[in-house]
Design a protein around this motif. Structure first.
Motif, PDB file in Angstrom:
ATOM      1  N   THR A  70     -33.847  39.492   0.588  1.00 54.32           N
ATOM      2  CA  THR A  70     -33.862  39.243   2.020  1.00 54.32           C
ATOM      3  C   THR A  70     -34.318  40.483   2.784  1.00 54.32           C
ATOM      4  O   THR A  70     -35.150  40.400   3.697  1.00 54.32           O
ATOM      5  CB  THR A  70     -32.446  38.831   2.481  1.00 54.32           C
ATOM      6  N   TYR A 106     -38.086  34.190   3.508  1.00 54.23           N
ATOM      7  CA  TYR A 106     -36.683  34.493   3.842  1.00 54.23           C
ATOM      8  C   TYR A 106     -35.763  33.412   3.265  1.00 54.23           C
ATOM      9  O   TYR A 106     -34.746  33.715   2.633  1.00 54.23           O
ATOM     10  CB  TYR A 106     -36.541  34.594   5.365  1.00 54.23           C
ATOM     11  N   SER A 134     -41.856  42.003   7.479  1.00 54.18           N
ATOM     12  CA  SER A 134     -42.255  41.046   8.513  1.00 54.18           C
ATOM     13  C   SER A 134     -43.180  41.701   9.535  1.00 54.18           C
ATOM     14  O   SER A 134     -43.114  42.909   9.776  1.00 54.18           O
ATOM     15  CB  SER A 134     -41.017  40.470   9.210  1.00 54.18           C
ATOM     16  N   THR A 143     -43.353  34.027   6.433  1.00 52.51           N
ATOM     17  CA  THR A 143     -42.245  34.979   6.325  1.00 52.51           C
ATOM     18  C   THR A 143     -40.911  34.248   6.308  1.00 52.51           C
ATOM     19  O   THR A 143     -40.014  34.589   5.526  1.00 52.51           O
ATOM     20  CB  THR A 143     -42.292  35.985   7.494  1.00 52.51           C
ATOM     21  N   PHE A 144     -40.790  33.239   7.156  1.00 53.10           N
ATOM     22  CA  PHE A 144     -39.524  32.496   7.167  1.00 53.10           C
ATOM     23  C   PHE A 144     -39.318  31.772   5.841  1.00 53.10           C
ATOM     24  O   PHE A 144     -38.204  31.741   5.301  1.00 53.10           O
ATOM     25  CB  PHE A 144     -39.473  31.514   8.339  1.00 53.10           C
ATOM     26  N   VAL A 188     -38.026  41.029   2.518  1.00 53.63           N
ATOM     27  CA  VAL A 188     -38.781  40.079   3.343  1.00 53.63           C
ATOM     28  C   VAL A 188     -38.774  40.533   4.802  1.00 53.63           C
ATOM     29  O   VAL A 188     -39.817  40.557   5.468  1.00 53.63           O
ATOM     30  CB  VAL A 188     -38.187  38.658   3.221  1.00 53.63           C
ATOM     31  N   LEU A 189     -37.613  40.899   5.287  1.00 53.74           N
ATOM     32  CA  LEU A 189     -37.528  41.296   6.701  1.00 53.74           C
ATOM     33  C   LEU A 189     -38.266  42.614   6.947  1.00 53.74           C
ATOM     34  O   LEU A 189     -38.932  42.785   7.975  1.00 53.74           O
ATOM     35  CB  LEU A 189     -36.062  41.406   7.131  1.00 53.74           C
ATOM     36  N   SER A 207     -35.368  33.762  -0.344  1.00 51.74           N
ATOM     37  CA  SER A 207     -34.481  34.884  -0.698  1.00 51.74           C
ATOM     38  C   SER A 207     -33.016  34.501  -0.546  1.00 51.74           C
ATOM     39  O   SER A 207     -32.134  35.156  -1.121  1.00 51.74           O
ATOM     40  CB  SER A 207     -34.794  36.116   0.157  1.00 51.74           C
ATOM     41  N   ARG A 208     -32.740  33.463   0.231  1.00 47.41           N
ATOM     42  CA  ARG A 208     -31.373  32.952   0.343  1.00 47.41           C
ATOM     43  C   ARG A 208     -31.101  31.878  -0.716  1.00 47.41           C
ATOM     44  O   ARG A 208     -29.959  31.712  -1.136  1.00 47.41           O
ATOM     45  CB  ARG A 208     -31.108  32.367   1.744  1.00 47.41           C
TER      46      ARG A 208
END
Lengths: 310, 310
Positions: free
Chosen positions: B34, B274, B41, B270-271, B37-38, B277-278
């Protein structure tokens, strides 16, 4: 138009058991509201948790009652009993409150070898108890599908999941679940540092943590604790921690001093009717019953028995 | 063995982006944590909510920031803007905190015709806005199945659901969802009495309530409020209510005085990364990535933009 109590009406309606939305099809039992199901329950629909599996977590604000799950985490439960008998948690604290996730409690200095509280007779390391053999475990399955596991339901009164393909079963991280904190290694927990789920069920932790029990009364004393600062919710300032007066095994308390508490059994026709009343809310507030309920949306009812002793 | 910070380690690991558990299959993009990824971004992955759709709910303890959802509940949102501009909520309170369910706020005397606060220019009744036509709504679906709805995902940045069979879409009751309290009649809400979900997502309310927005910052100011007594969590004792200083529409605040806040867009690659990643936690703490995530387990990231103004 009189404005009513708004969302409150939803719950009042649920609790007060108003008229059904529609007659049931011929030949089927009438759908009942949650309150109707509970009102019609028999004494045998309720069970009293074993005092040897019951912990009292005493905060200044009141008592949290926990039921341990030796069928899922026997080594952790035995160590927790030993820790409680040794008074390990007396004078420790709830040192973490992470919004929409967990509270965590125990020895805030556990990571500091120079300050960590000794564990006494308890073991310092335990095997991971993330899951168990599903054989020999009475599993009461829910009718609805689950995204996280092939099958979900209740076992020994605890929310649980099962995988028929690999023959494993495990406890689910629902609201109120009690788990053993650990480090990066699977077998690095000892049951002294414990967490309780206070937010949206973090089922991603299932099969990754040893779940050792469940809070059966007093969740609001943990769930409403002010959140700690920072992303992990840990209180670095000791003054902000919530002191724990004591954690005691109910079996070590004289019988007259024990909490009187019964929990709805999860393996009965009454429980099935209760679940159905949560799947389809049968009161006038709900315009569209869901026809579904998630495992972690099923709160297991508890009560103080009314047998004339109280 | 050094005892580590236990469950805390799980989150530290997630947030600090340690090594991946395994190499990805050839030809696929490397799975990312996570945090990775952020960190990667782009500015364009973030959006600034429209001030005309942003509310500031000011408590003594701080500010809660809410984003309204006019695409789902246009009549409620318009009435809420009118109520905010008229100062309706200034001096009202959070009068209910129901454990593992909702907080509710507004005029605690709304049900008492002799004491109820006038709504000013706002409408006294609104149509139910439980759902809408799915056509014309950009819907970004999740890969995982859901038990409550045929399809779930995000629309306009809000957790939502959709039914292809009847062509309807609606907002989901996830943590932080803002809904309009009502009486037993579907069209009995006016947007003055509002609730915010603070517990396990009560998705049974989906398609039964007008969801009007979502808390995007400051949930911990609502979720940690002491629970009210009784099964509904209502504070009958006015002294126990939490005063609301004001609820203000951001558009009515001079630009220099507005909160600086950006929310991760939900319709981007990107979302998707994300979410992945969860679905599969790629850090050394998790021994068994879940391969699944529930709609309401996906917290939408927000941040204060770092553009040199701060």
């Amino acid at each position: 138009m009189t404005r009513s109590s708004l969302l409150t009406a939803a719950l009042a309606a649920t609790l007060l058991a108003p008229a059904l939305a529609a007659d049931p099809p011929a030949g089927t039992a009438a759908p009942r509201t949650t309150q109707e199901v509970l009102d019609a329950s028999a004494t045998s629909d309720w069970r009293t948790p074993d005092p040897a599996d019951t912990l009292y977590l005493d905060l200044e604000a009141g008592r949290v009652v926990i039921e341990l799950a030796p069928a899922f985490a026997p080594d952790h439960v035995e160590n927790i009993r030993t820790l409680a008998r040794g008074g390990f948690w007396n004078g420790t604290s709830v040192y973490r409150s992470h919004d929409n996730f967990v509270v965590q409690f125990g020895d805030a200095d556990a990571d500091d070898g120079t300050k960590a509280k000794p564990l006494g007779r308890a073991k310092t390391a335990l095997p991971a108890e993330f899951e168990r053999d599903a054989r020999g475990l009475a599993f009461h399955a829910l009718p609805d599908r689950d995204g996280w596991a092939p099958e979900v339901g209740f076992a020994n009164g605890f929310p649980a999941a099962r995988d028929g393909a690999d023959g494993r079963a495990w406890m689910a991280h629902c609201y109120g679940a009690l788990g053993a904190g650990r480090g990066n290694e699977a077998d690095s927990s000892n049951g002294a540092e414990l967490y309780v789920v206070t937010g949206q069920s973090p089922r991603q932790l299932d099969r990754n943590m040893s779940v050792v029990g469940r809070v059966i009364r007093g969740m609001e004393l943990l769930s409403a604790l002010p959140r700690g600062p920072g992303p992990l919710g840990v209180y670095d300032d000791p003054a902000r921690r919530t002191p724990i007066r004591a954690i005691t095994l109910a079996a070590d308390v004289p019988e007259a001093g024990r909490e009187r508490i019964e929990v709805l059994r999860t393996d009965t026709d009454t429980f099935d009717a209760y679940v159905e009343s949560r799947r389809n809310r049968r009161d006038t507030f709900y315009k569209r019953p869901a026809g579904h309920v998630d495992l972690c949306n099923i709160a297991i009812p508890e009560r103080t028995p009314q047998d004339g002793r109280g």
